[in-house]
Design a protein around this motif. Structure first.
Motif, PDB file in Angstrom:
ATOM      1  N   GLY A 162      44.534  48.180  37.521  1.00 38.89           N
ATOM      2  CA  GLY A 162      45.786  47.908  38.220  1.00 38.89           C
ATOM      3  C   GLY A 162      46.878  48.878  37.810  1.00 38.89           C
ATOM      4  O   GLY A 162      47.669  49.335  38.645  1.00 38.89           O
ATOM      5  N   GLY A 163      46.913  49.221  36.513  1.00 41.00           N
ATOM      6  CA  GLY A 163      47.904  50.173  36.035  1.00 41.00           C
ATOM      7  C   GLY A 163      47.702  51.556  36.616  1.00 41.00           C
ATOM      8  O   GLY A 163      48.666  52.241  36.981  1.00 41.00           O
ATOM      9  N   LEU A 164      46.432  51.966  36.723  1.00 41.22           N
ATOM     10  CA  LEU A 164      46.151  53.273  37.324  1.00 41.22           C
ATOM     11  C   LEU A 164      46.597  53.326  38.781  1.00 41.22           C
ATOM     12  O   LEU A 164      47.161  54.319  39.245  1.00 41.22           O
ATOM     13  N   MET A 165      46.362  52.243  39.501  1.00 36.01           N
ATOM     14  CA  MET A 165      46.718  52.227  40.910  1.00 36.01           C
ATOM     15  C   MET A 165      48.225  52.125  41.115  1.00 36.01           C
ATOM     16  O   MET A 165      48.773  52.665  42.069  1.00 36.01           O
ATOM     17  N   GLU A 166      48.896  51.418  40.209  1.00 36.48           N
ATOM     18  CA  GLU A 166      50.359  51.342  40.288  1.00 36.48           C
ATOM     19  C   GLU A 166      50.993  52.695  39.994  1.00 36.48           C
ATOM     20  O   GLU A 166      52.037  53.044  40.555  1.00 36.48           O
ATOM     21  N   ALA A 167      50.366  53.452  39.102  1.00 35.54           N
ATOM     22  CA  ALA A 167      50.922  54.766  38.724  1.00 35.54           C
ATOM     23  C   ALA A 167      50.646  55.840  39.753  1.00 35.54           C
ATOM     24  O   ALA A 167      51.211  56.934  39.679  1.00 35.54           O
ATOM     25  N   LEU A 203      34.585  45.465  38.795  1.00 32.02           N
ATOM     26  CA  LEU A 203      34.845  44.931  37.461  1.00 32.02           C
ATOM     27  C   LEU A 203      33.573  44.363  36.837  1.00 32.02           C
ATOM     28  O   LEU A 203      33.312  44.562  35.652  1.00 32.02           O
ATOM     29  N   LEU A 204      32.783  43.646  37.638  1.00 33.40           N
ATOM     30  CA  LEU A 204      31.531  43.098  37.120  1.00 33.40           C
ATOM     31  C   LEU A 204      30.562  44.209  36.742  1.00 33.40           C
ATOM     32  O   LEU A 204      29.844  44.106  35.742  1.00 33.40           O
ATOM     33  N   ARG A 205      30.535  45.274  37.514  1.00 35.15           N
ATOM     34  CA  ARG A 205      29.664  46.399  37.182  1.00 35.15           C
ATOM     35  C   ARG A 205      30.072  47.049  35.865  1.00 35.15           C
ATOM     36  O   ARG A 205      29.227  47.368  35.021  1.00 35.15           O
ATOM     37  N   ILE A 206      31.377  47.225  35.683  1.00 35.81           N
ATOM     38  CA  ILE A 206      31.883  47.838  34.446  1.00 35.81           C
ATOM     39  C   ILE A 206      31.574  46.951  33.241  1.00 35.81           C
ATOM     40  O   ILE A 206      31.078  47.420  32.209  1.00 35.81           O
ATOM     41  N   VAL A 259      37.033  41.553  31.290  1.00 34.32           N
ATOM     42  CA  VAL A 259      37.343  41.585  32.718  1.00 34.32           C
ATOM     43  C   VAL A 259      38.839  41.728  32.935  1.00 34.32           C
ATOM     44  O   VAL A 259      39.297  42.562  33.741  1.00 34.32           O
ATOM     45  N   TYR A 260      39.626  40.930  32.215  1.00 37.23           N
ATOM     46  CA  TYR A 260      41.075  40.994  32.400  1.00 37.23           C
ATOM     47  C   TYR A 260      41.650  42.317  31.891  1.00 37.23           C
ATOM     48  O   TYR A 260      42.585  42.867  32.481  1.00 37.23           O
ATOM     49  N   LEU A 261      41.088  42.841  30.799  1.00 36.21           N
ATOM     50  CA  LEU A 261      41.553  44.131  30.290  1.00 36.21           C
ATOM     51  C   LEU A 261      41.232  45.251  31.283  1.00 36.21           C
ATOM     52  O   LEU A 261      42.073  46.122  31.544  1.00 36.21           O
TER      53      LEU A 261
END
Length: 281
Positions: free
Chosen positions: A103-108, A21-24, A95-97
């Motif tokens: 998280g959504g990608l991993m849940e899907a 996340l920090l890298r992004i 960061v939260y977005l």
């Protein structure tokens, strides 16, 4: 209902996610990304998550959100060297977005039994997907809006900004016949110590005090300019290095001349530097 929580797994997964996340966010905000500092910030975030899980396993949700938000703030300041509160707040929201998106990608993902290896693969896949989106966004800016990433260096401090290729900017410094780049004051505030930035602001407001200034390494001087219906002078300084990152090449300018914009708001919100068209043509 009881379940086992392995604190080492919690630490490793949070370490990886915080690092990615920090890298992004560093790419989004064009920050100089030191992998060591980012890794240290991610480790602090992962350790904090473990402590919260251990100390406040059933804590009040708003309290947990505030604590995690404060930890994320520290991670951004430490890992990406963000100093201005407004910029840190924007990065915090990003960061939260990004975390929500990943998280959504991993849940899907159609995976029932999530092992550590599968989690690592999914996290890296989500990171690469976001990285591609950022690259496409930068390419769109460059091709359709003529906005390019710009790197400025001064006394070992390297900062990145966005620059607009302005075909109307043909300004040349009569002292050394070099192309002039017009910048917002916030650019100098980011690349140099606060004391020097304050002196330059004072000098801009009081042109008569140019002689005897202690900013000799910046070679401060005033440049005449003329636009439609307006003319005047701009305070200019000389830094050590400037690079323009285009899709085809990196254009290097040694000892660039930077002039402070008379009306910074006229430069727009998407960029902080007005590039000289002589450089790219």
């Amino acid at each position: 209902m009881y379940y086992d929580v392995y604190i080492d797994i919690v630490f490793l997964t949070n370490l990886l996610m915080d690092y990615l996340l920090l890298r992004i966010v560093g790419k989004l905000f064009l920050r100089k990304r030191n992998r060591g500092r980012i890794l240290l910030a991610a480790a602090i975030g992962a350790l904090f998550s473990c402590l919260i899980l251990y100390v406040l396993p059933d804590g009040i949700f708003p309290v947990k959100v505030l604590l995690h938000g404060g930890c994320a703030w520290i991670m951004l300041v430490l890992g990406l060297d963000l100093k201005k509160n407004g910029l840190v707040m924007k990065a915090l929201v990003s960061v939260y977005l990004m975390a929500f998106f990943m998280g959504g990608l991993m849940e899907a993902a159609p995976i029932k039994n999530m092992t550590l290896i599968r989690f690592l693969v999914m996290a890296l896949g989500a990171y690469m997907g976001l990285d591609v989106l950022i690259y496409l966004s930068d390419s769109f800016r460059a091709r359709w809006k003529n906005i390019y990433p710009v790197t400025l260096s001064y006394q070992g401090n390297v900062q990145q900004f966005f620059g607009l290729l302005d075909t109307g900017n043909l300004l040349v410094d009569p002292m050394n016949q070099k192309e002039v780049f017009v910048i917002k004051p916030e650019v100098l505030e980011a690349v140099m110590p606060e004391e020097k930035a304050d002196r330059l602001r004072h000098l801009k407001e009081n042109p008569g005090e140019l002689e005897g200034t202690e900013l000799t390494d910046l070679h401060p001087h005033f440049l005449p300019y003329q636009t439609i219906g307006e003319e005047g002078v701009m305070l200019a300084v000389v830094l050590e290095d400037l690079c323009i990152h285009t899709p085809r090449e990196v254009i290097h300018v040694a000892n660039p001349v930077l002039a402070l914009a008379v009306e910074p708001s006229a430069l727009g919100k998407e960029y902080q530097v007005l590039l000289n068209s002589r450089i790219l043509h």
